[in-house]
Design an enzyme around this catalytic site. Structure first.
Site, PDB file in Angstrom:
ATOM      1  N   ARG A 191     -56.595 -55.093 -88.027  1.00 22.33           N
ATOM      2  CA  ARG A 191     -55.952 -55.428 -86.985  1.00 22.33           C
ATOM      3  C   ARG A 191     -53.940 -54.823 -86.915  1.00 22.33           C
ATOM      4  O   ARG A 191     -53.274 -55.187 -86.581  1.00 22.33           O
ATOM      5  CB  ARG A 191     -55.645 -56.621 -86.698  1.00 22.33           C
ATOM      6  CG  ARG A 191     -56.856 -57.242 -85.904  1.00 22.33           C
ATOM      7  CD  ARG A 191     -56.908 -58.491 -85.537  1.00 22.33           C
ATOM      8  NE  ARG A 191     -56.888 -60.047 -86.205  1.00 22.33           N
ATOM      9  CZ  ARG A 191     -56.065 -60.866 -85.981  1.00 22.33           C
ATOM     10  NH1 ARG A 191     -55.795 -61.350 -85.218  1.00 22.33           N
ATOM     11  NH2 ARG A 191     -56.140 -61.765 -86.813  1.00 22.33           N
ATOM     12  N   LYS A 225     -52.154 -54.718 -84.133  1.00 20.38           N
ATOM     13  CA  LYS A 225     -52.080 -55.775 -83.430  1.00 20.38           C
ATOM     14  C   LYS A 225     -50.445 -56.091 -84.169  1.00 20.38           C
ATOM     15  O   LYS A 225     -48.917 -55.824 -82.856  1.00 20.38           O
ATOM     16  CB  LYS A 225     -52.847 -57.267 -83.528  1.00 20.38           C
ATOM     17  CG  LYS A 225     -52.359 -58.013 -83.070  1.00 20.38           C
ATOM     18  CD  LYS A 225     -52.835 -59.265 -83.440  1.00 20.38           C
ATOM     19  CE  LYS A 225     -52.561 -60.332 -83.361  1.00 20.38           C
ATOM     20  NZ  LYS A 225     -53.317 -60.539 -81.959  1.00 20.38           N
ATOM     21  N   GLY A 272     -59.274 -79.521 -69.124  1.00 22.33           N
ATOM     22  CA  GLY A 272     -59.532 -79.704 -70.518  1.00 22.33           C
ATOM     23  C   GLY A 272     -59.189 -79.995 -71.679  1.00 22.33           C
ATOM     24  O   GLY A 272     -59.057 -80.307 -72.071  1.00 22.33           O
ATOM     25  N   SER A 273     -58.271 -78.821 -72.097  1.00 25.04           N
ATOM     26  CA  SER A 273     -57.517 -78.509 -72.348  1.00 25.04           C
ATOM     27  C   SER A 273     -56.109 -78.832 -72.391  1.00 25.04           C
ATOM     28  O   SER A 273     -55.545 -78.951 -71.302  1.00 25.04           O
ATOM     29  CB  SER A 273     -57.545 -77.291 -73.315  1.00 25.04           C
ATOM     30  OG  SER A 273     -56.823 -75.814 -72.646  1.00 25.04           O
ATOM     31  N   ASP A 316     -68.472 -76.306 -69.445  1.00 23.50           N
ATOM     32  CA  ASP A 316     -68.011 -75.092 -68.701  1.00 23.50           C
ATOM     33  C   ASP A 316     -68.862 -73.661 -69.275  1.00 23.50           C
ATOM     34  O   ASP A 316     -69.571 -74.110 -70.117  1.00 23.50           O
ATOM     35  CB  ASP A 316     -66.910 -75.114 -70.082  1.00 23.50           C
ATOM     36  CG  ASP A 316     -65.590 -75.905 -70.108  1.00 23.50           C
ATOM     37  OD1 ASP A 316     -65.094 -76.506 -68.578  1.00 23.50           O
ATOM     38  OD2 ASP A 316     -64.784 -76.303 -70.732  1.00 23.50           O
ATOM     39  N   HIS A 335     -67.226 -76.132 -65.004  1.00 22.64           N
ATOM     40  CA  HIS A 335     -66.212 -75.318 -64.747  1.00 22.64           C
ATOM     41  C   HIS A 335     -66.006 -74.052 -64.593  1.00 22.64           C
ATOM     42  O   HIS A 335     -66.985 -73.524 -65.533  1.00 22.64           O
ATOM     43  CB  HIS A 335     -64.863 -75.724 -65.835  1.00 22.64           C
ATOM     44  CG  HIS A 335     -63.208 -74.479 -65.251  1.00 22.64           C
ATOM     45  ND1 HIS A 335     -63.055 -74.310 -64.590  1.00 22.64           N
ATOM     46  CD2 HIS A 335     -63.037 -73.886 -66.864  1.00 22.64           C
ATOM     47  CE1 HIS A 335     -61.658 -73.928 -64.606  1.00 22.64           C
ATOM     48  NE2 HIS A 335     -61.969 -73.215 -65.893  1.00 22.64           N
ATOM     49  N   GLU A 344     -61.021 -71.471 -60.721  1.00 20.96           N
ATOM     50  CA  GLU A 344     -60.086 -71.023 -60.651  1.00 20.96           C
ATOM     51  C   GLU A 344     -60.051 -70.688 -59.175  1.00 20.96           C
ATOM     52  O   GLU A 344     -60.516 -69.442 -58.188  1.00 20.96           O
ATOM     53  CB  GLU A 344     -59.873 -69.817 -61.525  1.00 20.96           C
ATOM     54  CG  GLU A 344     -58.754 -68.624 -60.904  1.00 20.96           C
ATOM     55  CD  GLU A 344     -58.399 -68.249 -62.096  1.00 20.96           C
ATOM     56  OE1 GLU A 344     -58.778 -67.581 -63.609  1.00 20.96           O
ATOM     57  OE2 GLU A 344     -58.333 -66.991 -61.881  1.00 20.96           O
ATOM     58  N   HIS A 347     -51.588 -69.749 -65.541  1.00 21.93           N
ATOM     59  CA  HIS A 347     -51.486 -68.783 -66.920  1.00 21.93           C
ATOM     60  C   HIS A 347     -49.967 -68.097 -66.567  1.00 21.93           C
ATOM     61  O   HIS A 347     -49.700 -67.363 -67.357  1.00 21.93           O
ATOM     62  CB  HIS A 347     -52.240 -67.273 -65.631  1.00 21.93           C
ATOM     63  CG  HIS A 347     -53.537 -67.094 -66.413  1.00 21.93           C
ATOM     64  ND1 HIS A 347     -54.688 -68.199 -65.865  1.00 21.93           N
ATOM     65  CD2 HIS A 347     -54.680 -67.650 -67.123  1.00 21.93           C
ATOM     66  CE1 HIS A 347     -55.655 -68.126 -65.248  1.00 21.93           C
ATOM     67  NE2 HIS A 347     -55.345 -68.071 -66.568  1.00 21.93           N
ATOM     68  N   CYS A 396     -57.257 -73.386 -64.788  1.00 27.29           N
ATOM     69  CA  CYS A 396     -57.860 -73.659 -66.014  1.00 27.29           C
ATOM     70  C   CYS A 396     -57.327 -74.622 -66.818  1.00 27.29           C
ATOM     71  O   CYS A 396     -56.911 -75.855 -66.439  1.00 27.29           O
ATOM     72  CB  CYS A 396     -57.685 -72.164 -66.351  1.00 27.29           C
ATOM     73  SG  CYS A 396     -59.421 -71.852 -68.090  1.00 27.29           S
TER      74      CYS A 396
HETATM   75  N1  GLN Z   1     -62.358 -77.065 -71.114  1.00 25.89           N
HETATM   76  C1  GLN Z   1     -61.857 -75.543 -71.648  1.00 25.89           C
HETATM   77  C2  GLN Z   1     -60.156 -75.247 -71.439  1.00 25.89           C
HETATM   78  O1  GLN Z   1     -59.468 -76.671 -70.923  1.00 25.89           O
HETATM   79  C3  GLN Z   1     -62.110 -74.285 -70.182  1.00 25.89           C
HETATM   80  C4  GLN Z   1     -61.619 -73.053 -70.835  1.00 25.89           C
HETATM   81  C5  GLN Z   1     -61.474 -71.887 -69.699  1.00 25.89           C
HETATM   82  O2  GLN Z   1     -62.413 -72.410 -69.296  1.00 25.89           O
HETATM   83  N2  GLN Z   1     -62.396 -70.693 -70.209  1.00 25.89           N
HETATM   84  O3  GLN Z   1     -59.653 -75.015 -72.209  1.00 25.89           O
HETATM   85 ZN    ZN Z   2     -60.862 -71.830 -66.723  1.00 24.85          ZN
END
Ligand code: GLN
Ligand code: ZN
Length: 765
Positions: A16, A19, A433-434, A600, A642, A666, A695, A727
């Site tokens: 890489r 990068k 989730g995260s 997901d 999701h 989203e 984002h 997200c």
């Molecule tokens: N559960 C995951 C998160 O919250 C979903 C991630 C995603 O949709 N790409 O990160």
């Molecule tokens: Zn997502």
């Protein structure tokens, strides 16, 4: 001697290198001459590899510091006008501003390159766009390759594909109005290439593999005669699917050959073998450029022999598409199991496969007898390996019955029981989730991976993260909590590492966009879940709160889509095997008392085939895989799913057929436009349209989110609406996350008051 060539090579380097060089340059720690040096070094390596494999041509023009489509826009002198750059003197700094945004201009939009995981930058066109007068980078690289003394084939994205992938920045502007000047700009480029002594140009037109509207098909008939004048020979290059349906028109184009993807579109060869014009070459893309398995050389040769007999020197041998989509080299893999290692071919190894095929056709199979025997032996070892084929998994899959993919009762009955159990307010709030993956989390994971801390200490650290996440959610007043995914580096890798049938590389990186690379797991064998994967974490998290804790799983379609998938059985069978593993996890979470489980499927939509006529069969099995994973849940267990990154309106019936109790999607970037589709279609179950874009670090105001909720309430009955971000929050920091969630919860409260649905709500279903 027969012609062997490739359509493009990974430009990230085996370690890489690109990068690290790019990121140092962007941070101001390296100067431009350093970055250019790294670029030259990578090109030199790629050409060395092509020379070693004895390819007839070196491919040049496929290198890019960020993206090949952006390079094409630069070469054509048409970067988006809003940046106000001097197009002939576009500097590297300007180039990166286009890709990453500048102080006063947002970056160009990024989107997926056909059905790959590579993202290109979308050219922006308007009535004032002019072509011509780009920087000389491309020609410098052609010269760089020519200095090596081997014949060079120049690589370009073709005019129709370029135009098709662009967007009009003025509403209603038909970009086909630019076709003529664009074709003239290409004619000038081609003439210049001819003057440098180039004899062949690979002109990529993968758009031909889509279902093209008639005016776009006509664009080929209009553009190519303009190009043909003083051009070198043109190899019209198609990939990612078949172009059989258009063969009768394609043969009338003034080009000198065609490249076909015979991995994705194998059956088109019949048609082409009979319609190929007398003076054209046929480049057979037989080595898979999208996957990492060694080719079955004996089988490929059997299919190539008749073509070779018929076309002789007019038959060229190549990978199916650019090797951009596979990792660079297996040489850097020390930890893969020896058997799995022996079944793989990355870009460097694929060059060797092309070499062997070429020699076998030129000089007979005896000339490469030992290579072919070796290939046979490895195919056999893969077929017979006990970890590839697990009797128990096969038997279980064979016994799957239709009702295993159906919940016991319809949504209307389930939701009553779920409401009874969960006792949520109207417009319940939750997250995806995260939570922020802080430096602290990453260093704990790193230390554990390097065995610097014990499993017990790691567990303690992760539990501490979960505790903080739960406390923060309680303080914010969220209704359905999550544990925060601190233990996960990646939502697919986390599950793959615990399942049988998956292998992980150390360096199997593939470019996703710019300096970003992904390292997809390799699914080589039957998938089996030896033990629960998330139950301890979920149980611990639930023990910390009275509120419902949402179990968090990655769905079968997404796991498949973001992995290199075995090619010795249909993809859908692999999806079903993964689905059964997730199904067992759902059952175990349920037993542990988890009442809400999210599966997901962010990659559900991106698995759609390029051609519409193949959509239905994909959607059928993808929906089935999801349902197989979810349907064992009891009525009172609420299944969420999701999805993100995509346009859903054309697959709404399939999304509804998945029958999740709740879908979070989203929508905020499109200001909820997406929701209109769900409204018109009357999506039957509950839905959480994202009310803010995760984002960006920007914290949206309560007013802003309230307005989005108002819009949502106008489209979806409020009793079926959820309130959540777009997200997961893993890329954000805590301060902005807490601030945004506070406003979100506040917006939900305001809306609840306004709707006066403070009492438990009646069901319209
Ligand atoms: N559960 C995951 C998160 O919250 C979903 C991630 C995603 O949709 N790409 O990160
Ligand atoms: Zn997502």
């Amino acid at each position: 001697m027969g012609t062997t060539h490739i359509l493009g090579y990974p430009r990230i380097g085996p370690g890489r290198e690109i990068k690290f060089a790019l990121e140092a340059f962007w941070r101001g720690e390296a100067d431009e001459s350093y970055l250019q040096g790294v670029g030259r070094g990578l090109r030199a390596r790629n050409w060395d590899k092509q020379s070693e494999a004895g390819l007839r041509f070196l491919g040049a023009g496929d290198f890019a510091f960020y993206d090949q489509v952006l390079n094409m826009a630069a070469l054509l002198g048409c970067p988006p006008r809003r940046f106000g750059f001097d197009t002939d003197r576009l500097s590297l700094k300007d180039y990166f501003a286009l890709a990453r945004g500048s102080a006063d201009q947002p970056a160009m939009e990024m989107t997926k390159w056909f059905d790959t995981n590579y993202h290109y930058l979308v050219p922006e066109l308007d009535p004032l766009t002019r072509f011509g007068g780009g920087p000389d980078w491309y020609f410098d690289q052609i010269r760089e390759a020519q200095l090596r003394g081997t014949a060079v084939k120049a690589i370009l994205i073709g005019p129709v594909t370029f135009l098709y992938l662009s967007k009009a920045t003025e509403p209603g502007f038909d970009r086909l109005r630019l076709l003529r000047p664009l074709a003239e700009a290409y004619a000038r480029l081609l003439e210049r290439l001819q003057q440098t002594g180039i004899q062949w140009v690979q002109i990529d037109e993968p758009a031909l593999c889509l279902d093209l509207p008639p005016e776009w098909l006509d664009a080929f008939d209009r553009a190519y005669p303009v190009l043909a004048g003083r051009a070198p020979n043109l190899l019209l290059t198609t990939y990612f699917d078949s172009v059989e349906a258009y063969a009768d028109r394609i043969v009338r184009l003034p080009v000198q050959g065609i490249h076909l993807d015979l991995v994705r579109g194998p059956s088109q060869i019949k048609k082409w073998a009979t319609t190929l014009p007398q003076d054209w070459v046929l480049s057979a893309g037989v080595v898979d450029g999208r996957n990492i398995w060694r080719a079955d050389l004996r089988r490929l040769l059997a299919s190539l022999h008749p073509l070779h007999e018929k076309f002789q020197d007019r038959l060229w041998i190549a990978p199916s598409c650019s090797l951009l989509h596979v990792p660079v080299s297996l040489e850097n893999e020390q930890k893969l199991a020896a058997d799995v290692h022996s079944w793989l071919a990355f870009a460097d190894q694929k060059l060797d496969e092309i070499r062997i095929l070429g020699s076998a056709l030129d000089s007979g199979e005896n000339a490469v007898a030992s290579e072919l025997d070796h290939s046979d032996a490895l195919q056999k070892s893969r077929r017979e390996n006990a970890r590839v084929s697990n009797e128990w998994v096969r038997k279980r899959l064979a016994d799957v019955s239709a009702d295993m993919a159906k919940r016991a009762n319809p949504f209307g009955a389930r939701i009553l029981k779920q409401r009874d159990r969960l006792k949520l307010p109207p417009l319940p709030t939750t997250t995806i989730g995260s939570f922020p993956q802080t430096q602290q989390i990453r260093s704990a994971r790193g230390a554990y991976k390097r065995r610097e801390i014990s499993a017990l200490e790691y567990l303690e650290r992760i539990r501490a993260e979960i505790r903080t996440a739960v406390e923060r959610q309680e303080a914010l007043g969220l209704d359905v909590l999550v544990h925060g995914e601190a233990e996960r580096n990646d939502m697919v890798e986390y599950f793959g590492e615990q399942l049988w049938g998956f292998a992980f590389t150390e360096n199997g990186w593939v470019q996703s966009y710019g300096s970003r690379c992904v390292k997809p797991p390799i699914i080589y064998g039957d998938v089996y879940r030896p033990e629960p994967m998330t139950v301890d974490t979920a149980r611990y998290a639930q023990s910390l709160t009275e509120k419902p804790m949402k179990g968090m799983l990655t769905g079968p379609v997404t796991i498949l889509q973001w992995s290199f998938v075995r090619d010795d059985q249909p993809r859908k069978l692999t999806a079903f095997q993964i689905a059964l593993a997730i199904r067992d996890e759902v059952a175990d979470l349920e037993k542990a008392g988890i009442g809400v489980i999210q599966i997901d499927e962010p990659a559900f939509r991106e698995g759609l085939p390029l051609k519409r006529r193949n959509w239905e069969s994909y959607l059928d099995w993808a929906v089935h895989a999801f349902k197989l994973s979810a349907a064992a849940a009891a009525d009172e267990t609420q299944i969420h799913t999701h999805m993100c990154y995509s346009e859903f309106n054309d697959i709404l019936p399939a999304i509804a057929a998945m029958d999740a109790d709740v879908i979070t999607i989203e929508t905020s970037r499109s200001k909820m436009e997406l929701l209109d589709g769900f409204g018109q279609f009357s999506y039957p179950n509950e839905i959480g349209p994202g009310v803010y874009d995760i984002h960006s670090p920007r914290v949206p105001s309560t007013d802003e989110m309230t307005r989005l909720l108002e819009r949502a309430c106008g489209v979806i009955p409020p009793e079926r609406l959820w309130v959540n971000p777009d997200c997961g929050l893993k890329t954000r920091g805590w301060p902005e996350t807490e601030a945004a969630l506070r406003s979100m919860v506040e917006a939900a409260h305001r809306m609840r008051k306004r709707l006066d649905i403070s009492k438990p709500i009646a069901l319209s279903a």
